[in-house]
Design an enzyme around this catalytic site. Structure first.
Site, mmCIF file in Angstrom:
data_model
loop_
_atom_site.group_PDB
_atom_site.id
_atom_site.type_symbol
_atom_site.label_atom_id
_atom_site.label_comp_id
_atom_site.label_asym_id
_atom_site.label_seq_id
_atom_site.Cartn_x
_atom_site.Cartn_y
_atom_site.Cartn_z
ATOM 1 N N HIS A 143 -5.806 3.035 1.422
ATOM 2 C CA HIS A 143 -5.066 4.003 1.805
ATOM 3 C C HIS A 143 -5.773 4.672 2.927
ATOM 4 C CE1 HIS A 143 -3.192 3.353 -1.717
ATOM 5 N NE2 HIS A 143 -3.596 3.929 -2.606
ATOM 6 N N ASP A 146 0.747 -1.231 0.105
ATOM 7 C CA ASP A 146 0.127 -0.221 -0.114
ATOM 8 C C ASP A 146 0.842 1.233 0.190
ATOM 9 O OD1 ASP A 146 -1.309 2.499 0.934
ATOM 10 O OD2 ASP A 146 -3.067 0.988 1.524
ATOM 11 N N HIS A 147 0.981 1.890 -1.160
ATOM 12 C CA HIS A 147 2.253 2.776 -1.269
ATOM 13 C C HIS A 147 2.099 3.778 -0.233
ATOM 14 C CE1 HIS A 147 -0.380 5.387 -3.967
ATOM 15 N NE2 HIS A 147 0.294 6.257 -3.596
HETATM 16 C C1 BG6 Z 1 -3.421 5.044 -6.011
HETATM 17 C C2 BG6 Z 1 -4.785 4.772 -7.023
HETATM 18 O O1 BG6 Z 1 -3.424 3.940 -5.369
HETATM 19 O O2 BG6 Z 1 -3.036 6.141 -5.545
HETATM 20 C C3 BG6 Z 1 -5.031 6.261 -7.937
HETATM 21 O O3 BG6 Z 1 -4.785 3.932 -7.688
HETATM 22 C C4 BG6 Z 1 -4.372 7.555 -7.000
HETATM 23 O O4 BG6 Z 1 -6.174 6.521 -8.264
HETATM 24 C C5 BG6 Z 1 -3.135 7.233 -6.187
HETATM 25 O O5 BG6 Z 1 -4.476 8.827 -7.638
HETATM 26 C C6 BG6 Z 1 -2.864 8.355 -5.306
HETATM 27 O O6 BG6 Z 1 -1.368 8.246 -4.718
HETATM 28 P P1 BG6 Z 1 -0.690 9.545 -4.392
HETATM 29 O O7 BG6 Z 1 0.495 8.778 -3.882
HETATM 30 O O8 BG6 Z 1 -0.671 10.510 -5.588
HETATM 31 O O9 BG6 Z 1 -1.449 10.222 -3.390
#
Ligand code: BG6
Length: 481
Positions: free
Chosen positions: A234, A171-172
């Protein structure tokens, strides 16, 4: 320590947009362990040289400061290798195994950066080829399933091939420095812990707002929607970090046990509470920073009658002694007024005001992006005339500025952790399944409800019903105060 890192989906978007640039940063920062190889596998026939050239061209599209110079690329490219692989062919896994065996690196990280519908097939084939031995780790990129049953199916296959400690579910958000700082704020400092409970906190708001629309991802997004794309993973991960009890140690399972308890304590949704406590929206044409942008239904690959939600706001509670009765509001959306990810902790007002005028309660704003910092809002006396109203002031910490030299991007951090075998920032299967269990009644209720999402204008803060959801409890979203 030697390692082999294999990207399945080696020519895919995720690989060249996120993973390779992150690895390059790790390499540039001298953090990538020496003695490593990076192997990309995909369907096309290509030599190592051709792959390096292809990637070099892709790197030109990477963000300015993150782009390698020609010399830097040359030394990074020496780590890169390419093999053609048809993921449906058992003998191709055998070839991969032989190739990896030539070197017998201390660690083999297999990163599945493919379409998720291939995960079970790839894992089964890896198992049959014996590519699941103890030096192997497998990294699974989200989305992992589209509901509880499909997530369980994937996990079952993953578990039949790998041990839980070999599975790294990404989960990045957990890799973002600002999110790690949440743990530091809560468990590296004693200051807030006595206040971190229902007696002192009135409500908590988690906002993950994006200015971007779905862009070229309409095809994928339309089958997904904001609840699955951002809330199930997230936003819920952030909620667990805010609400969890102090873990007994900084070990992966001590942390993940506590996060799981929070997920299990979330108030379950029913058809009635979905109608009352969840707002879904879909953007219509509008303007972002003065530029006209199309509505969701006019985006490429989106059906004209789509009911896919691009916005969700919801109210929930964590049903335990610490949090009973405290509303947690979660909100995410595309094409909103700002790009802004933050958590707002609204404290209770003073029990008996003795100063005239302002009686604003204290607030702690945990800023995740675009800025990364902490803002504590207090009231102060200006020291002027007797009887003057107190003035809001804030203590503002900017972590980007304070720690600029040490900051590491999310994917860089997670890739380095996967190579090193640190599981703290990865999601365990039971956490992930529990998160699906909790969102599923919402998906079911929406499937039965023909009304579809509420429209909102691109560039706004979403449908008015999202404000009403919070106002009903006597509160307001941060930007409305
Ligand atoms: C991803 C989603 O997991 O997270 C995207 O699939 C989203 O739709 C993105 O834009 C948002 O990540 P960050 O790091 O740009 O907030």
């Amino acid at each position: 320590m030697s390692f082999d890192l294999v990207f399945f989906g080696g020519t895919g978007d995720l690989t060249w947009r996120k993973l390779m640039p992150a690895l390059f940063q790790a390499f540039r920062h001298g953090k990538l362990p020496a003695n490593g190889r990076i192997l990309a596998v995909a369907r096309d026939e290509m030599t190592d040289e051709a792959y390096r050239e292809w990637l070099k061209a892709r790197f030109r599209e990477v963000d300015g400061s993150k782009r390698p110079s020609d010399e830097e690329f040359e030394s990074f490219a020496a780590l890169l290798h390419y093999r053609r692989m048809d993921l449906s062919q058992p003998e191709h896994y055998q070839r991969l195994k032989d190739w990896l065996a030539e070197r017998a690196a201390d660690t083999v990280v297999l990163y599945l950066a493919t379409s998720p519908h291939l995960f079970t097939q790839i894992c089964q084939q890896l198992g049959s080829a014996g590519l699941n031995h103890e030096r192997v780790r497998v990294v699974l990129e989200k989305p992992l399933g589209h509901d509880l049953a499909s997530a369980q199916e994937i996990n079952q296959v993953v578990r039949s091939v790998f041990k839980e400690e070999q599975a790294f579910r990404i989960d990045h958000y957990l890799g973002k420095p600002s999110v790690q700082n949440l743990m530091a704020l809560r468990f590296g400092n004693a200051l807030f812990e006595p206040l971190w409970r229902r007696e002192s906190i009135a409500n908590i708001q988690i906002t993950l707002a994006e200015r971007l629309g779905v862009g070229t991802r309409g095809g994928f997004y339309d089958g997904t929607g904001a609840l699955r794309d951002m809330i199930q993973n997230h936003a819920l991960q952030l909620l667990t970090m805010i609400a969890m009890e102090p873990p007994s140690s900084n070990d992966a399972d001590a942390i993940r046990d506590e996060k799981l308890k929070v997920l299990r304590s979330l108030k379950p949704f029913t058809a009635e509470s979905v109608a009352r406590d969840v707002v879904r929206g879909q953007y219509r044409a509008g303007a972002i920073e003065g530029q006209a942008v199309p509505g969701y239904l006019d985006e490429a690959k989106v059906p004209a009658d789509s009911h896919c939600e691009t916005f969700v706001a919801l109210r929930t509670e964590v049903q335990n002694w610490r949090w009973a009765g405290v509303p947690f509001y979660l909100r995410t959306g595309k094409r909103l007024a700002e790009r802004d990810a933050q958590i707002v902790i609204n404290f209770r007002p003073v029990p008996h005001p003795i100063f005239p005028g302002t009686n604003q309660a204290n607030r702690l704003v945990i800023k995740l992006q675009p800025e990364d910092g902490l803002e504590l809002q207090l009231l102060a006396a200006k020291g002027g005339a007797h009887g003057e109203a107190l003035t809001p002031v804030s203590l503002d910490l900017d972590f980007d500025k304070a720690f600029a030299a040490n900051r590491v991007g999310a994917y860089e951090r997670l890739l380095l952790d996967a190579i090193a075998g640190r599981l703290n920032l990865f999601v365990r299967s039971d956490e992930q399944e529990q998160a699906w269990r909790w969102v599923e009644p919402v998906l079911d209720a929406w499937a039965q409800d023909d009304a579809g999402p509420r429209p909102y204008t691109a560039g706004s803060w979403g449908p008015a019903a999202a404000s009403a959801l919070v106002a009903r409890d006597g509160f307001a979203w941060g930007e409305e105060e």
